[in-house]
Scaffold this active site. Structure first.
Site, PDB file in Angstrom:
ATOM      1  N   HIS A   1       2.775 -38.375  -7.740  1.00  7.65           N
ATOM      2  CA  HIS A   1       2.051 -38.107  -8.952  1.00  7.65           C
ATOM      3  C   HIS A   1       2.885 -38.923  -9.994  1.00  7.65           C
ATOM      4  O   HIS A   1       4.095 -38.735 -10.011  1.00  7.65           O
ATOM      5  CB  HIS A   1       1.613 -36.771  -9.402  1.00  7.65           C
ATOM      6  CG  HIS A   1       0.788 -36.681 -10.822  1.00  7.65           C
ATOM      7  ND1 HIS A   1      -0.569 -37.024 -10.555  1.00  7.65           N
ATOM      8  CD2 HIS A   1       1.192 -36.592 -11.895  1.00  7.65           C
ATOM      9  CE1 HIS A   1      -0.888 -36.680 -11.757  1.00  7.65           C
ATOM     10  NE2 HIS A   1       0.086 -36.750 -12.683  1.00  7.65           N
TER      11      HIS A   1
ATOM     12  N   ASP B   1      -7.685 -27.018 -16.110  1.00 12.54           N
ATOM     13  CA  ASP B   1      -6.942 -27.913 -16.786  1.00 12.54           C
ATOM     14  C   ASP B   1      -7.638 -29.076 -17.307  1.00 12.54           C
ATOM     15  O   ASP B   1      -7.503 -29.493 -18.487  1.00 12.54           O
ATOM     16  CB  ASP B   1      -6.081 -28.577 -15.670  1.00 12.54           C
ATOM     17  CG  ASP B   1      -5.328 -29.976 -15.995  1.00 12.54           C
ATOM     18  OD1 ASP B   1      -4.548 -29.641 -17.065  1.00 12.54           O
ATOM     19  OD2 ASP B   1      -5.818 -30.970 -15.844  1.00 12.54           O
TER      20      ASP B   1
ATOM     21  N   ARG C   1      -6.496 -30.755 -25.588  1.00 13.95           N
ATOM     22  CA  ARG C   1      -5.046 -31.267 -25.986  1.00 13.95           C
ATOM     23  C   ARG C   1      -5.164 -32.742 -26.345  1.00 13.95           C
ATOM     24  O   ARG C   1      -4.216 -33.012 -27.363  1.00 13.95           O
ATOM     25  CB  ARG C   1      -4.016 -31.119 -24.756  1.00 13.95           C
ATOM     26  CG  ARG C   1      -3.765 -29.758 -24.427  1.00 13.95           C
ATOM     27  CD  ARG C   1      -3.183 -29.394 -23.200  1.00 13.95           C
ATOM     28  NE  ARG C   1      -1.766 -30.054 -23.144  1.00 13.95           N
ATOM     29  CZ  ARG C   1      -1.272 -30.922 -21.917  1.00 13.95           C
ATOM     30  NH1 ARG C   1      -2.012 -30.543 -20.819  1.00 13.95           N
ATOM     31  NH2 ARG C   1      -0.147 -31.400 -22.044  1.00 13.95           N
TER      32      ARG C   1
ATOM     33  N   SER D   1      -0.196 -28.596 -16.131  1.00 12.52           N
ATOM     34  CA  SER D   1      -1.281 -29.299 -16.048  1.00 12.52           C
ATOM     35  C   SER D   1      -1.249 -30.238 -14.769  1.00 12.52           C
ATOM     36  O   SER D   1      -2.027 -30.119 -13.907  1.00 12.52           O
ATOM     37  CB  SER D   1      -1.485 -30.239 -17.254  1.00 12.52           C
ATOM     38  OG  SER D   1      -2.337 -31.368 -17.163  1.00 12.52           O
TER      39      SER D   1
ATOM     40  N   LYS E   1      -3.056 -29.295 -10.471  1.00 12.70           N
ATOM     41  CA  LYS E   1      -3.949 -30.110  -9.791  1.00 12.70           C
ATOM     42  C   LYS E   1      -3.165 -30.415  -8.396  1.00 12.70           C
ATOM     43  O   LYS E   1      -3.877 -30.541  -7.470  1.00 12.70           O
ATOM     44  CB  LYS E   1      -4.033 -31.291 -10.578  1.00 12.70           C
ATOM     45  CG  LYS E   1      -4.980 -31.131 -11.747  1.00 12.70           C
ATOM     46  CD  LYS E   1      -5.240 -32.537 -12.730  1.00 12.70           C
ATOM     47  CE  LYS E   1      -4.123 -32.911 -13.260  1.00 12.70           C
ATOM     48  NZ  LYS E   1      -4.085 -33.314 -14.831  1.00 12.70           N
TER      49      LYS E   1
END
Ligand code: URA
Length: 435
Positions: free
Chosen positions: A82, A161, A168, A183, A187
């Site tokens: 990620h 999220d 946000r 966040s 995931k």
């Protein structure tokens, strides 16, 4: 328990209990807490911060807010990757085939671009015929047969999220260590892999502007992953200019293919090999990161990575001939050169401005539901450290709409900072955490 007490407690610097965090997250996800109260609490968290225990609890509640993916039907150690978000970051399209070619299964969910950052799903959709949605059984079967599959995020992964992130995004509460780490990790933990490699961007074009803040974010995410029993490693990497030369969907896919052919830009090649080497190591196929790096390099130089990409494109319905004939992407009809008006060295290329420029050409969305022009974007001919003369082409904007192209080109021009002296070279990988 009521939300007003929770907001005032955090506003005054108090520590939220697990029950209070659950009350907020679940209440907001179900629509029982309105946006204005959720925004007030997020702003209180932004200023007063959360400690480690609160951050872990927030991650856990968001992870449990939707489905969790079961990847046990896939043999081997599944490794996910990620990036915290960047401009020109097409590494997944390079790293996933290299890692899969070395025997580490990749079962990955990727996102779409939003704002000035791009997303892997949009990039993959620029390949004619490519499908980014498939049934879970098909997804697992593809990983077992060819070693990799990459699909779009389903709506059922960490829905809390999804809703909180959207709020946000429009309330100035993105850049907070606890909110970003919970966040991302909610995931990643829900997505079912056994190990996670994080690319934490640092610099002008990243949420974390300084190496200290990026390092603190990487450390927190590694701790969250490790506490959940997943081997988690974070690379802190430079985002003081876009990665590679191409920004925009099909332009980036072409650059990823060129990189797998051994002809990619130096920065994107180096970062891809480092990420792939780390993933091969955490995936248990190498006994050290150095050995992982060497295996990734061999997969690139031998062409096995490129062959894996070919198999992957074919398996997901795409036309694999794009690897040999880039005209199949349907190139943009219009282009506009961005020309230097001064002499000197490129000191900086503001990644965020190039991301915005690419978005303006049509490559990105202003709203979630907007369509994207898959052929549009910005191609950089000069990078930081390059010498330029007046009249040199710094970049080219591509697209299909002259007005959009002109706005994008003007924005791209503003991204370039040219000065008299050669700038100091920034290390691309600044730190590796979690080993
Ligand atoms: N990416 C995410 O998924 N969440 C954040 O908060 C920031 C980047």
């Amino acid at each position: 328990m009521n939300i007003v007490d929770i907001i005032t407690k955090k506003r005054d610097g108090g520590k939220l209990s697990k029950e209070e965090i659950e009350f907020f997250v679940n209440g907001y996800t179900k629509g029982e807490i309105p946006d204005y109260q959720a925004s007030a609490l997020l702003m209180a968290i932004y200023f007063q911060k959360m400690d480690k225990e609160e951050t872990f609890q927030l991650t856990d509640v968001m992870r449990r807010s939707g489905d969790t993916i079961d990847l046990t039907a896939i043999t081997g150690i599944k490794v996910d990757k990620h990036s915290t978000g960047g401009v020109g970051d097409k590494t997944t399209l390079i790293v996933a085939p290299l890692v899969a070619a070395c025997g580490v299964p990749i079962a990955k969910m990727s996102g779409r671009g939003l704002g000035f950052t791009g997303g892997t799903v949009d990039k993959m959709e620029s390949i004619p015929g490519f499908k980014t949605a498939m049934e879970p059984e098909e997804f697992l079967a593809q990983v077992n047969s060819i070693g990799m599959a990459v699909i779009g995020q389903t709506g059922h992964i960490a829905p809390a999220d999804k809703k909180i992130y959207a709020l946000r995004d429009v309330t100035g509460t993105v850049e907070n260590l606890s909110l970003i780490s919970s966040s991302i990790m909610s995931k990643k933990l829900a997505a079912g892999s056994d190990a996670i490699v994080l690319d934490v961007k640092c610099g002008d074009g990243a949420f974390m502007k300084t190496p200290e803040d990026a390092s603190a974010l990487g450390k927190t995410m590694c701790e969250i992953g490790q506490a959940a029993g997943k081997k988690t490693v974070a690379l802190i990497t430079d985002m003081n200019q876009p990665l590679g030369q191409a920004v925009g969907n099909s332009l980036e896919v072409i650059e990823a293919i060129e990189t797998l052919k051994g002809q990619g830009p130096a920065d994107i090649t180096e970062l891809s090999l480092r990420l792939a080497g780390t993933m091969i190591y955490v995936g248990g196929k190498a006994s050290s990161i150095e050995e992982g790096d060497a295996m990734a390099k061999d997969a690139l130089e031998s062409g096995r990575g490129l062959e894996k990409l070919r198999q992957f494109i074919e398996a997901q319905g795409g036309n694999p001939q794009v690897l040999d004939d880039y005209s199949l992407f349907g190139p943009a009809k219009l282009s506009l050169d961005i020309v230097s008006d001064s002499y000197g060295f490129v000191q900086k290329i503001k990644a965020e401005s190039i991301g915005l420029a690419s978005q303006h050409t049509g490559a990105g969305r202003l709203r979630k539901e907007d369509p994207v022009d898959l052929s549009a974007g910005i191609y950089l001919h000069k990078k930081v450290g390059d010498k330029v003369a007046a009249g040199d082409v710094l970049a080219t904007a591509y697209g299909n709409d002259q007005a959009k192209l002109e706005i994008g080109a003007a924005e791209a021009m503003r991204a370039f900072v040219i000065g008299d002296d050669a700038p100091e070279k920034e290390a691309l990988v600044k730190e590796v955490l979690g080993l």
